[in-house]
Design an enzyme around this catalytic site. Structure first.
Site, PDB file in Angstrom:
ATOM      1  N   TRP A   1       4.602   2.046  -9.338  1.00  0.00           N
ATOM      2  CA  TRP A   1       3.518   3.259  -9.217  1.00  0.00           C
ATOM      3  C   TRP A   1       3.672   3.579 -11.135  1.00  0.00           C
ATOM      4  O   TRP A   1       2.589   3.826 -11.922  1.00  0.00           O
ATOM      5  CB  TRP A   1       3.070   4.100  -8.987  1.00  0.00           C
ATOM      6  CG  TRP A   1       2.662   3.351  -7.204  1.00  0.00           C
ATOM      7  CD1 TRP A   1       3.204   2.946  -6.451  1.00  0.00           C
ATOM      8  CD2 TRP A   1       2.084   2.430  -7.221  1.00  0.00           C
ATOM      9  NE1 TRP A   1       2.711   2.866  -5.453  1.00  0.00           N
ATOM     10  CE2 TRP A   1       1.921   1.909  -5.566  1.00  0.00           C
ATOM     11  CE3 TRP A   1       0.485   1.594  -8.465  1.00  0.00           C
ATOM     12  CZ2 TRP A   1       0.869   1.699  -5.013  1.00  0.00           C
ATOM     13  CZ3 TRP A   1       0.058   0.697  -7.317  1.00  0.00           C
ATOM     14  CH2 TRP A   1       0.209   0.194  -5.599  1.00  0.00           C
TER      15      TRP A   1
ATOM     16  N   ASP B   1       0.256  11.461 -10.888  1.00  0.00           N
ATOM     17  CA  ASP B   1      -1.151  10.540 -10.260  1.00  0.00           C
ATOM     18  C   ASP B   1       0.329  10.734  -8.898  1.00  0.00           C
ATOM     19  O   ASP B   1       0.982  10.611  -8.186  1.00  0.00           O
ATOM     20  CB  ASP B   1      -0.240   8.927 -10.410  1.00  0.00           C
ATOM     21  CG  ASP B   1      -0.220   8.286  -9.355  1.00  0.00           C
ATOM     22  OD1 ASP B   1      -1.583   8.735  -8.266  1.00  0.00           O
ATOM     23  OD2 ASP B   1      -0.071   7.285  -9.018  1.00  0.00           O
TER      24      ASP B   1
ATOM     25  N   LYS C   1      -4.211   7.369   0.777  1.00  0.00           N
ATOM     26  CA  LYS C   1      -3.341   8.040   1.614  1.00  0.00           C
ATOM     27  C   LYS C   1      -3.490   8.718   2.474  1.00  0.00           C
ATOM     28  O   LYS C   1      -2.842   9.389   4.044  1.00  0.00           O
ATOM     29  CB  LYS C   1      -2.092   8.063   0.417  1.00  0.00           C
ATOM     30  CG  LYS C   1      -1.834   6.446  -0.587  1.00  0.00           C
ATOM     31  CD  LYS C   1      -0.860   6.268  -0.281  1.00  0.00           C
ATOM     32  CE  LYS C   1      -1.444   4.333  -0.898  1.00  0.00           C
ATOM     33  NZ  LYS C   1      -1.194   4.735  -2.283  1.00  0.00           N
TER      34      LYS C   1
HETATM   35  C1  LIG Z   1      -0.792   3.495  -2.915  1.00  0.00           C
HETATM   36  C2  LIG Z   1      -0.293   3.907  -4.782  1.00  0.00           C
HETATM   37  C3  LIG Z   1      -1.356   3.485  -6.343  1.00  0.00           C
HETATM   38  C4  LIG Z   1      -1.943   3.104  -5.833  1.00  0.00           C
HETATM   39  O1  LIG Z   1      -3.485   3.015  -5.214  1.00  0.00           O
HETATM   40  P1  LIG Z   1      -4.477   2.040  -6.342  1.00  0.00           P
HETATM   41  O2  LIG Z   1      -6.141   2.779  -4.941  1.00  0.00           O
HETATM   42  O3  LIG Z   1      -4.760   1.124  -5.085  1.00  0.00           O
HETATM   43  O4  LIG Z   1      -4.894   1.764  -6.817  1.00  0.00           O
HETATM   44  C5  LIG Z   1      -1.012   4.150  -6.899  1.00  0.00           C
HETATM   45  N1  LIG Z   1       0.180   5.455  -7.079  1.00  0.00           N
HETATM   46  C6  LIG Z   1       0.267   5.699  -5.821  1.00  0.00           C
HETATM   47  C7  LIG Z   1       1.640   6.682  -6.269  1.00  0.00           C
HETATM   48  C8  LIG Z   1       0.225   5.319  -4.649  1.00  0.00           C
HETATM   49  O5  LIG Z   1       1.062   5.782  -3.912  1.00  0.00           O
END
Ligand SMILES: *Cc1c(COP(=O)(O)O)cnc(C)c1O
Length: 358
Positions: free
Chosen positions: A99, A166, A190
């Site tokens: 990511w 993030d 999540k």
């Molecule tokens: C799942 C995830 C993403 C991607 O998220 P999307 O909503 O599918 O774009 C980005 N960063 C992390 C840390 C993730 O776990």
């Protein structure tokens, strides 16, 4: 048979969220209509938006000079919105996984990216330390929880430049000091809501400093000015997010959840470290994620990987297969995961040990 949902994302949600959302899909706030078929500008949904924003702020203790936005496009769109809105000439990025790498790739469209450190050399199984962050960077970006590799940074950085994080897979799982950040963003799927919703917490004064024109929908200011309703927001996921926030508050909030998460993760890591059939992929204990627990078969037991997967799956463990880049197993144990499910996985590991240990 009871299913224990260890999926990395979209992932387990509180039963409360699922039930309340199912009710509102049938009859929303006594309107006799579904939450999926009413105007987002009607008074019932406006009330939902306001309450969601207020609870979001309350639970994370977000200062008044920050805005909270609910947007489409997932966390992945934020990889591009962040540099679009913040990068003048260069930004610093810490590379701790796929990511982070994807965020770096988007950053490069807008200017110079300084990769301050990377753990790519060992398939991201540790968190780099002892690197320097250039003081003249426009911001510093990192991923707090590396969903795929099972590593996590649980400290808040204290920098003079805006810190952008993030937090897709650990928002609301641990206490944070929002005042230390410029932007915190993530996908909701999540720890919060079904997919289709991204959250962005942004300190208002860091915006408006770049010269480039920004397309309307990609400009944070548009969504701040529009109260996160410039266009139709993801109405049903926002409704579900509100239910999760209510559930979280009822559980005692983020501090109480953090304590439970520490206990839950300790149970599983202790078993991985004790059980001779398995071993953890993240060796530094302080780097281990409380949300995504990665493990593989120990030396001498590798050929039993498929057997354990089948054994555990037959006992109701769902989605414990590791990401293809790491192999082995990954148990995602987000906020909504009860201790009993972790115990059920541990029971599987111990039963498998008894029948297979050499
Ligand atoms: C799942 C995830 C993403 C991607 O998220 P999307 O909503 O599918 O774009 C980005 N960063 C992390 C840390 C993730 O776990």
């Amino acid at each position: 048979m009871k299913k224990h949902n260890f999926s990395a994302g979209p992932s387990i949600l509180p039963q409360f969220t699922i039930e309340k959302t199912a009710e509102a899909i049938k009859d929303f706030a006594g309107t006799g209509l579904s939450v999926m078929e009413v105007s987002h500008r009607g008074k019932e949904f406006v009330a939902v938006m306001e309450e969601t924003q207020a609870l979001f702020r309350e639970l994370l203790n977000i200062p008044d000079n920050y805005s909270v936005l609910f947007l489409g496009g997932g966390a992945s769109l934020q990889f591009c919105m962040v540099p679009y809105n913040l990068m003048k000439t260069k930004a610093a990025y810490l590379n701790t996984g796929s990511w982070s790498s994807k965020a770096i790739k988007e950053g490069k469209f807008f200017g110079e990216v300084v990769e301050v450190a990377s753990s790519k050399d060992t398939v991201y199984n540790y968190i780099p330390k002892g690197y320097e962050i250039p003081a003249d960077a426009d911001y510093f970006h990192y991923t707090s929880n590396n969903t795929i590799y099972g590593t996590q940074i649980r400290k808040d950085f204290d920098l003079d430049i805006p810190v952008v994080c993030d937090m897709s897979s650990d928002i609301f799982s641990r206490q944070i000091d929002v005042s230390k950040y410029g932007i915190i963003y993530g996908g909701a799927q999540k720890n919060l809501a079904p997919a289709g919703l991204a959250f962005v917490i942004v300190r208002n004064d860091i915006l408006g400093k770049v010269d480039r024109p920004i397309p309307t929908m990609l400009n944070y200011q548009t969504h701040i000015d529009g109260g996160s309703m410039f266009n139709t927001p993801p109405v049903t996921p926002i409704y579900a997010a509100l239910q999760t926030l209510k559930w979280l508050k009822e559980k005692g909030g983020v501090a109480a959840m953090e304590k439970i998460n520490e206990e839950k993760a300790a149970l599983l890591y202790d078993e991985i470290d004790r059980n001779p059939v398995f071993k953890g992929t993240v060796l530094n204990k302080e780097d281990r994620s409380l949300m995504n627990v990665c493990f593989i078969m120990n030396d001498g037991y590798q050929e039993l990987e498929k057997d354990f997967l089948e054994f555990a799956t037959a006992k109701g463990m769902s989605a414990i297969k590791g990401h293809r880049s790491v192999g082995g197993f990954r148990a995602s144990i987000y906020n909504a995961m009860p201790k009993e499910s972790i115990q059920a996985l541990i029971d599987c590991m111990q039963e498998f040990e008894k029948t297979h240990v050499k």
